[in-house]
Design a protein around this motif. Structure first.
Motif, PDB file in Angstrom:
ATOM      1  N   VAL A 284       0.823  -1.202   0.000  1.00 48.16           N
ATOM      2  CA  VAL A 284       0.000   0.000   0.000  1.00 48.16           C
ATOM      3  C   VAL A 284       0.862   1.258   0.000  1.00 48.16           C
ATOM      4  CG1 VAL A 284      -1.724   1.296   1.328  1.00 48.16           C
ATOM      5  CG2 VAL A 284      -1.896  -1.199   1.161  1.00 48.16           C
ATOM      6  N   CYS A 285       2.061   1.147   0.580  1.00 48.41           N
ATOM      7  CA  CYS A 285       2.964   2.294   0.675  1.00 48.41           C
ATOM      8  C   CYS A 285       4.301   1.962   0.029  1.00 48.41           C
ATOM      9  CB  CYS A 285       3.173   2.672   2.141  1.00 48.41           C
ATOM     10  SG  CYS A 285       4.369   3.997   2.414  1.00 48.41           S
ATOM     11  N   THR A 286       4.725   2.771  -0.945  1.00 43.80           N
ATOM     12  CA  THR A 286       6.032   2.592  -1.589  1.00 43.80           C
ATOM     13  C   THR A 286       7.018   3.686  -1.193  1.00 43.80           C
ATOM     14  OG1 THR A 286       5.396   3.858  -3.563  1.00 43.80           O
ATOM     15  CG2 THR A 286       4.937   1.490  -3.584  1.00 43.80           C
ATOM     16  N   ALA A 287       6.580   4.621  -0.340  1.00 44.08           N
ATOM     17  CA  ALA A 287       7.442   5.734   0.084  1.00 44.08           C
ATOM     18  C   ALA A 287       8.363   5.257   1.201  1.00 44.08           C
ATOM     19  CB  ALA A 287       6.602   6.927   0.543  1.00 44.08           C
ATOM     20  N   SER A 288       9.390   4.544   0.844  1.00 42.42           N
ATOM     21  CA  SER A 288      10.275   3.946   1.840  1.00 42.42           C
ATOM     22  C   SER A 288      11.029   5.020   2.625  1.00 42.42           C
ATOM     23  CB  SER A 288      11.274   3.000   1.171  1.00 42.42           C
ATOM     24  OG  SER A 288      12.073   3.698   0.236  1.00 42.42           O
ATOM     25  N   PRO A 289      11.323   4.774   3.898  1.00 37.52           N
ATOM     26  CA  PRO A 289      11.948   5.796   4.754  1.00 37.52           C
ATOM     27  C   PRO A 289      13.388   6.107   4.414  1.00 37.52           C
ATOM     28  CG  PRO A 289      11.703   3.724   5.923  1.00 37.52           C
ATOM     29  CD  PRO A 289      10.954   3.565   4.646  1.00 37.52           C
TER      30      PRO A 289
ATOM     31  N   PRO B 189      13.215  13.227   1.565  1.00 33.31           N
ATOM     32  CA  PRO B 189      11.867  13.753   1.817  1.00 33.31           C
ATOM     33  C   PRO B 189      11.120  14.101   0.531  1.00 33.31           C
ATOM     34  CG  PRO B 189      13.436  14.714   3.359  1.00 33.31           C
ATOM     35  CD  PRO B 189      14.247  13.924   2.376  1.00 33.31           C
ATOM     36  N   GLN B 190      11.843  14.616  -0.451  1.00 32.03           N
ATOM     37  CA  GLN B 190      11.196  14.951  -1.728  1.00 32.03           C
ATOM     38  C   GLN B 190      10.692  13.684  -2.430  1.00 32.03           C
ATOM     39  OE1 GLN B 190      14.202  15.969  -0.760  1.00 32.03           O
ATOM     40  NE2 GLN B 190      13.918  18.189  -0.465  1.00 32.03           N
ATOM     41  N   LYS B 191      11.514  12.648  -2.416  1.00 33.96           N
ATOM     42  CA  LYS B 191      11.124  11.382  -3.044  1.00 33.96           C
ATOM     43  C   LYS B 191       9.959  10.740  -2.287  1.00 33.96           C
ATOM     44  CE  LYS B 191      13.887  10.388  -6.584  1.00 33.96           C
ATOM     45  NZ  LYS B 191      13.385   9.932  -7.913  1.00 33.96           N
ATOM     46  N   GLN B 192      10.013  10.807  -0.971  1.00 42.25           N
ATOM     47  CA  GLN B 192       8.917  10.243  -0.181  1.00 42.25           C
ATOM     48  C   GLN B 192       7.592  10.920  -0.513  1.00 42.25           C
ATOM     49  OE1 GLN B 192       9.385   9.530   4.036  1.00 42.25           O
ATOM     50  NE2 GLN B 192      11.609   9.397   3.855  1.00 42.25           N
ATOM     51  N   ALA B 193       7.625  12.238  -0.635  1.00 42.01           N
ATOM     52  CA  ALA B 193       6.408  12.983  -0.975  1.00 42.01           C
ATOM     53  C   ALA B 193       5.913  12.597  -2.363  1.00 42.01           C
ATOM     54  CB  ALA B 193       6.673  14.479  -0.902  1.00 42.01           C
TER      55      ALA B 193
END
Length: 394
Positions: free
Chosen positions: A169-174, A178-182
């Protein structure tokens, strides 16, 4: 009908491998290099053979039979240099941002990778076997970046059909900026990643009547909405004559070990990882009364079931650039939610349900699945991380 010319050419190249020692031009003296004739040369030779030119056939001797044998099974450890600079694009890739390269010999592919993915394959992937491609070591590409050498999962298939599904469900890996996560979080919200926990990254399916492949890319996959997901997956089983429902059942069986692993606590958390589905699209020569269009519906159904029963299928977990060890009491609910929805779709296809009627859970508003911050322990680089990077050879 037959497979497309490009596929035929690729298969011919597989079986026309020539080996020789070159002590002056290779990067390392005495190293073994695999040479593959160009597709044009191979087709020319095949046409001459078919035309009955006995002189050319006698010059080739036994080599003329090589075109119809299995690829040479050259053990990887015996190759002192695997020809990393003599690769070609992998013809059957349907997804991913990094282009795979086919190694000479056609039994391995080189995948450019991050240091984290390198660590995972070198130190942890063996725990997933046979759920992940076999790992044959690592090399550095010409640009100095590392690449993992992996089993070619399409080897031996005449017309491989391939489906790449990105899980979670989430691909915004930590570990992203921050820009990539957003950016990834925004993409998740507008695609089936955020609602279903699975997204089509690409597919290719062989069409029996035309002898060609239908292909869809990641941009098509991003455009799919919740209610369109099941019909999109069904396309992967449509060979132009029928929906190969028996293959959906076989894939469900192959997914059971992955489901059991993901339901256990501990292990790993997977971001932007995929599941790869592969099956043989070639069903043999079709002509005359044996063509399904000349059969009754009952006869066609029986023959289709027999073909599905005999078809080769494979399922593997791939893409481990953002994998993290988990706490012993935790599990990857993001991946698990998508896997359950995907299996529900495959079950519906196997049962002959209308795709639009297949029920899935919508995780759009499940905030806990969309945001997952790892603990300091999970984020810490494993001890073997640096060693894996140091062990990459040129």
């Amino acid at each position: 009908s037959s497979c497309p010319t490009t596929t035929s050419t690729d298969s011919l190249a597989v079986h026309a491998i020539r080996m020789k020692m070159d002590y002056e031009q290779t990067p390392r003296k005495g190293s073994v290099v695999l040479y593959v004739p160009s597709p044009e040369f191979i087709l020319q030779e095949e046409q001459r053979s078919k035309a009955g030119e006995q002189e050319a056939s006698s010059r080739r001797g036994e080599a003329s039979d090589v075109f119809h044998q299995q690829p040479l099974a050259i053990p990887f450890p015996r190759l002192t240099w695997c020809g990393i600079d003599h690769t070609e694009p992998f013809a059957h890739q349907v997804g991913g941002t990094r282009c795979l390269r086919q190694l000479p010999g056609k039994f391995m592919v080189a995948k450019p990778c991050s240091e984290r993915e390198l660590w995972f394959y070198a130190c942890e992937a063996a725990k997933l076997e046979p759920l992940a491609p076999l790992y044959h070591g690592s090399k550095r590409m010409q640009d100095g970046k590392p690449a993992v050498l992996l089993q070619d999962l399409t080897s031996g298939l005449k017309c491989p059909c391939v489906l790449d599904i990105k899980m979670g469900v989430c691909t915004a890996s930590p570990d992203r900026t921050p820009q990539k996560q957003a950016s990834f979080a925004a993409k998740d919200k507008i695609t089936t990643t955020g609602s279903i926990g699975a997204r089509v990254c690409g597919l290719r399916v062989y069409q029996v009547k035309s002898g060609q492949f239908k292909m869809k890319n990641k941009h098509w996959g991003k455009s799919i909405q919740f209610g369109q997901f099941a019909p999109a997956i069904e396309k992967f089983f449509n060979n132009g004559l029928r929906i190969r429902r028996g293959l959906a059942s076989k894939f469900l069986e192959k997914l059971q070990p992955i489901l059991r692993m993901m339901e256990q606590k501990g292990g790993f958390r997977f971001y932007s990882s995929s599941i790869l589905f592969i099956y043989e699209g070639w069903e043999g020569q079709r002509d005359g009364p044996e063509d399904e269009e000349g059969m009754t519906a009952e006869e066609a159904a029986v023959r289709g079931a027999q073909l599905d029963m005999a078809a080769d299928v494979d399922v593997r977990m791939i893409d481990f650039a953002h994998v993290f060890p988990m706490a012993p009491d935790d599990r990857d609910e993001s991946y698990l939610s998508g896997l359950r929805n995907l299996m529900a779709v495959l079950q519906g296809i196997a049962d002959g349900e209308e795709p639009a009627a297949i029920r899935m859970l919508d995780h759009t508003h499940d905030a806990a699945l969309h945001v997952r911050n790892l603990s300091d322990t999970e984020m810490a680089l494993p001890p073997a991380f640096a060693q894996a990077a140091a062990d990459v050879t040129s």
